[in-house]
Design a protein around this motif. Sequence first.
Motif, PDB file in Angstrom:
ATOM      1  N   ASP A 187      -1.890   9.134  -1.673  1.00  0.00           N
ATOM      2  CA  ASP A 187      -1.237  10.352  -2.124  1.00  0.00           C
ATOM      3  C   ASP A 187      -0.453  10.176  -3.422  1.00  0.00           C
ATOM      4  OD1 ASP A 187      -0.537  13.021  -1.821  1.00  0.00           O
ATOM      5  OD2 ASP A 187       1.342  12.518  -0.820  1.00  0.00           O
ATOM      6  N   LYS A 214       1.634   6.552   3.013  1.00  0.00           N
ATOM      7  CA  LYS A 214       1.288   6.354   4.419  1.00  0.00           C
ATOM      8  C   LYS A 214       0.358   5.175   4.624  1.00  0.00           C
ATOM      9  CE  LYS A 214       2.686  10.068   6.889  1.00  0.00           C
ATOM     10  NZ  LYS A 214       2.569  10.621   8.232  1.00  0.00           N
ATOM     11  N   LEU A 237      -2.673   1.525   8.116  1.00  0.00           N
ATOM     12  CA  LEU A 237      -3.254   0.207   8.370  1.00  0.00           C
ATOM     13  C   LEU A 237      -2.693  -0.369   9.671  1.00  0.00           C
ATOM     14  CD1 LEU A 237      -3.284  -1.271   4.771  1.00  0.00           C
ATOM     15  CD2 LEU A 237      -5.224  -0.464   6.108  1.00  0.00           C
ATOM     16  N   THR A 243       0.868  -1.164   0.000  1.00  0.00           N
ATOM     17  CA  THR A 243       0.000   0.000   0.000  1.00  0.00           C
ATOM     18  C   THR A 243       0.912   1.222   0.000  1.00  0.00           C
ATOM     19  OG1 THR A 243      -1.298  -1.331   1.533  1.00  0.00           O
ATOM     20  CG2 THR A 243      -2.100   0.875   1.093  1.00  0.00           C
ATOM     21  N   ALA A 249       0.670   1.923   4.598  1.00  0.00           N
ATOM     22  CA  ALA A 249       1.108   0.863   5.498  1.00  0.00           C
ATOM     23  C   ALA A 249       0.981   1.305   6.952  1.00  0.00           C
ATOM     24  CB  ALA A 249       2.552   0.492   5.186  1.00  0.00           C
TER      25      ALA A 249
END
Lengths: 258, 641, 428
Positions: B576, B355, B360, B352, B357
């Motif tokens: 992003d 941010k 999550l 992912t 990771a």
Amino acid sequence: MLPNINVVSLVSVGRHPQSGRARRAEQDGRAVELGLNLAGNTLTVVHAGNAQEPVLRQYAGMGLPSLTVLAQESDCDALPALVSFLKDKHIDVVLTGVRAESGESSGMLPYLLAEQLGWPLVPRVAEILNIKEGEAEVLLALPRGQRRAVIVKLPFIASVDNAAQEARQTAFGPGLRADFKVLTLERVVDEAASQWQINIAKPRPKRLKVVKAKTAADRMKAATAKPVGGGGKIMKDETAAEKAQAIFDLLLEEKVVR
Amino acid sequence: MMLDWLPPTLIGVLLVLAGIGAVRRMNLWRAGQAEKVDILAGLLAMPKRYLHDLHHVVDRDKYISRTHVATGGGFVLAMVLVVFVHLFGIDSKILAWALLAALVMMFCGALFVYKRRLNPPSRLSKGPWMRLPKSLLTFSITFFVLTLPAAGVLPEGFGGWLLTLVLSALILMSLSEMLFGMTWGGPMKHAFAGALHLALHRRPERFGGGRSTGLKPAVLGETSHGVAKPTDFKWNQLLGFDACVQCGRCEAVCPAFAAGQPLNPKKLIQDMVVGFAGGTDENYAGSPYPNVEVGNAKGAPNQIITDGLIHPDTLWSCTTCRACVEECPMMIEHVDAIVDMRRFLTLEKGDTPNKGAQVLENIIATDNPNGYSPASRTHWTADQNLNLMKDVKQADVLFWVSDGAFDMRSQRILRAFVKLMKAANVDVAILGDEELDSGDVARRLGDDATFQSLAKRNLATLSKYQFNKIVTTDPHAFHCLKNEYGDFGSDALQNVEVLHHTTFLNQLVKDGRLQLDTFKGGKVTYHDPCYLGRYNGEYEAPRELLASLGIEVAEMERSGYRSRCCGGGGGAPITDIPSERRIADMRMEDVISTGADMVAVGCQQCTAMLEGVVEPRPVVKDIAEILAGQLIDRQSIEETH
Amino acid sequence: MSHFSSKDSSLDNLLRRDPRTEWIARNRLHPLHSSVVSAGQGEVRGSSGLLRKNPHVIGFIGPNGIKRIDRANLSSAGLNSKKRTGEAKETQRPLHIVENPDAYIMVVADMIGGRLTSHDKDILGLAHQLVAEGNQNTAVVLVCFGESKETQFDLAGVDRLIHLSADEFEGFAPEVRVAALIQIETQYRPEHWLFPDSVHGGSDLASRLAAKLGERPAAQAWQVTASTTTSRGASGSQDIRRETPRILMLMEECANAIEDTRHQVLPLDLSEEFIVPSGSCLLDKGQIEVDSNAVPLAEAEFILSAGNGIHNWDQFHSAAAALGATEGASRVAVDDGFMPRSRQVGASGTWVTARVYLAVGISGAIQHMQGIGQCDKVVAINTDAGCDMVKRADLAVIADSEAILEELTKLAQQYSLSKSQEEKSDAA
């Protein structure tokens, strides 16, 4: 990735600072990350403790095909099991965190392992630059982002600092499917620790600013004076050079410009 | 020389070829995963779905809807009659005349198609689509001439073998497009696949004015999660991709596309087709993903999609605003597909971006995306004197606070809403620290495991208490509670009304439980949050509330179901993906172009995104805040004096 | 309020009235009247409060026999109006003497930059607390390695000093240092070994020593008495109480530093010549140059941060390079693509801990202010005097950023130039 390097990363159960929940420990995760970068799929990841611990899946989710668990109870000392697992195994590098996030958090484990195995230890490693001819060049993390280069002979133990590369994201699927090799080695109950009283941490008292005033006037002053610098200084009408000089003086005073 | 046998033979051969193509195409779809569909009921419902639901969407553009009715209707009718008249040789003047009428209708329609293609808007695909009007015209003219003898207008054998030969050539040309092309991947494929897609749609609830917006839960614990390869999609999803007419309406409304992020919903669907049919995207003739060259994408049914077909950034650019789905005349489910593929990236690859990771990880460890202490969830209520469900066990209204509880700006919205509820003497309680993140962000980021864990734990908490309504100021939580928590076999929300705060406040105002002063703060516009509007169809309550304050909403060009996203959904601010413009800036330009001094919002995420636009800009306020400011409340008057 | 805080506070120099003396001076019938008046303190107040002088009693006969009136009152020490002297005299603290100690407590200091840190001093204070609880005739021994610039060992509570300054102890030399500690251990058998639990090498050395000696140390100890020790465990979430072990790694502020006594600072020697252990497995290659911009934002000491008010980005980057600052940015600057996302400061970016945060053209959205909450000194350069960043700043400059950055760059370049010249002349 370096060929033919046997790397072992030791992992523990972390603790989230806000929720207190078990998690992948910050530094241990970095130790696995560093290990994966060094040894790729040949990395061995070892945990001494409960094989049913769900957090281990978070480590496995970093892409580990398997994870070795030295099964033992929570009141056991991890050291004897780890020593008997690590010795006589032609290991080149053992990576650990600096301090565990649960348990005693003394940070002694890598030192004791190093002592018992007779290997050198490098503390607070930020990066392992290369490994060749039986030596490794490592960067140690110093405060404020500074680094120190050190050459260490193989085999060695390194504790991995928070400045090392962040652990990769853990993925649910691979974590779920990873194979756990559960070994039962020596279990030695940590007798000393059972004597301890363990409580939830009390907030530490803030150190008071004791004013060693010799006179009443000084004490009066200390009690009533406002801390200096409540509002900042504002420069409006000075010339650009003056303003810049004021800023630069502050930088010099704070010793950030060298 | 008699060539009378030639046209029927050609028709017959092409029909057979089309049949073979259809079987082949169906086999491509069947490579997808099994999904239970009521095939018979679907096929029976298909005409109605086409005439009502699809036409309803197409009809937003009157020009093309009329053109399509004439052309499509004319063609279908003509084709059926052609089979009877020319293939089976049924000698009936009525049928022949009917066929002539159908062809005239089709011809008229095709003329308009032709006209539109003279200077097509950028959203339309070019390439083979440019020759389609010519094929349509050819078809109608050819068969018109061919049918004239049958209708008795011209004598049998008129024109001799030469005309027959010419007509046969034209038949070959036009039927290749219309029949052969239909099942072998030409532009007419949309008619064949589209019809079946309507019949076998994965969300039949959407037809007949219904709404089905909740994501389907991922099955956890299998050998892989999410969609890695095209064949990991359900078979009817693959069918759906094939239904695309490349009209580009999705592209025209996509906020990520407009912001210059590498996403174009139309191209995405075409790439899916490239994936399951195999090949490259070099024949794609529409707008590319912004700043990505066309022609380099390769796909195969069993190849990982993100390895060469689609760059992950394309998937992570989506704000899940559902504008494309809302706009798609073929009712293709872009968001489902994107989240399915995100699930693979997150759950299997652990990839992912940015941010993602960390967010999550925070959600897993603290049940909120920013990693705040779970014990600080109720800090904002310190001066609010709110009942906790833990203490009261039951209440009329359960106020679902959502993660806005941790954010200082959102807390202002929460306080305003509490003030209104108190003024209306609502019997309300909150879950306090027992509440967890709704799981919206985790789910949109593809982490369905975490979403399901949160959903189940939240449901377990909810099932402990008695309440009639659950109200939230966060449309994302509202959507999860209302549309997605139902999949987890809990009866905690049975017989419970799940409401957004604007709906609830509107009820209170209508019941006369809130006395409100007229608003005199200048011009106001209203931004429809995607998860309130498109996801849940609530367009009216916020407007009625504003009207109750005497505000005449200065509507933006894109409002209601066409509202443009603020850029805050689907985890987009977290992943992003670099863009040329910010989505929030574009939305603020929409606001500014109305001349409004204030934009009313019904979502804390939209508030945060729009307030992130550099000042000077209109004020951003949640409707609850505007209402609370106009509240005539004896108690508060006493307090302020 | 403000005159209390100003440095030349008049409290020190206030005129103090003595009502009793005044009363005696007014009362001619008072038995002490004459002595008070003849003391030359002619300040007599009339009923209206006016100063009245008795010309007969004031004055004295000068050296040449002429009566002199000293109107400035220079010659007499004040009786009625005492002036307090501003400077409190530096009193000599009493010397704490330990002769022929029975036992020792070893404190191994970090000595960052060759000076005792406040952490080190706290630990010396703790060592004396332990002494006070047990055998009074115990000496607190400071063990320090490498070059020392510390001049106030005596005031910090050092009874004895083992200063190992040979070259082999310099830099990163934990193996050699531990060997020396072991030699000390065998020679002195100290009661306790106290180390700062710090990232500056304290906890590393302590752990090595503990592993070598086979002692179980207490790490992150913060409440220590001679009998029990409370230390933090489980990443600071638990308090572990146990018997005080011999080796302790102590947290900051574990005790108060010595403030009231002076100590002897007698050198203590190793009885045998220290032999550098052979076969070292670690080789220090020294500290490496770290590009200030490569320092992670969260760790950076000095951040130059850019916001919407920056228009000349090349200039900003060169200013950061000249000042040796780590670059940061506001969300807007990142969104606009001028800075990478990893440079974003704030609640949705990185929470920074810089000692100096220099914000250029950042007005200070709430999320940004949250992110710089832990910064010591904030300097703002902004055109808007009313913005939140200016309110927060310790020094705010209201000006266009371009001019100020240009001047700052110049200053920094001049400074480094003059410094390098100085070094050259030093070397010469």
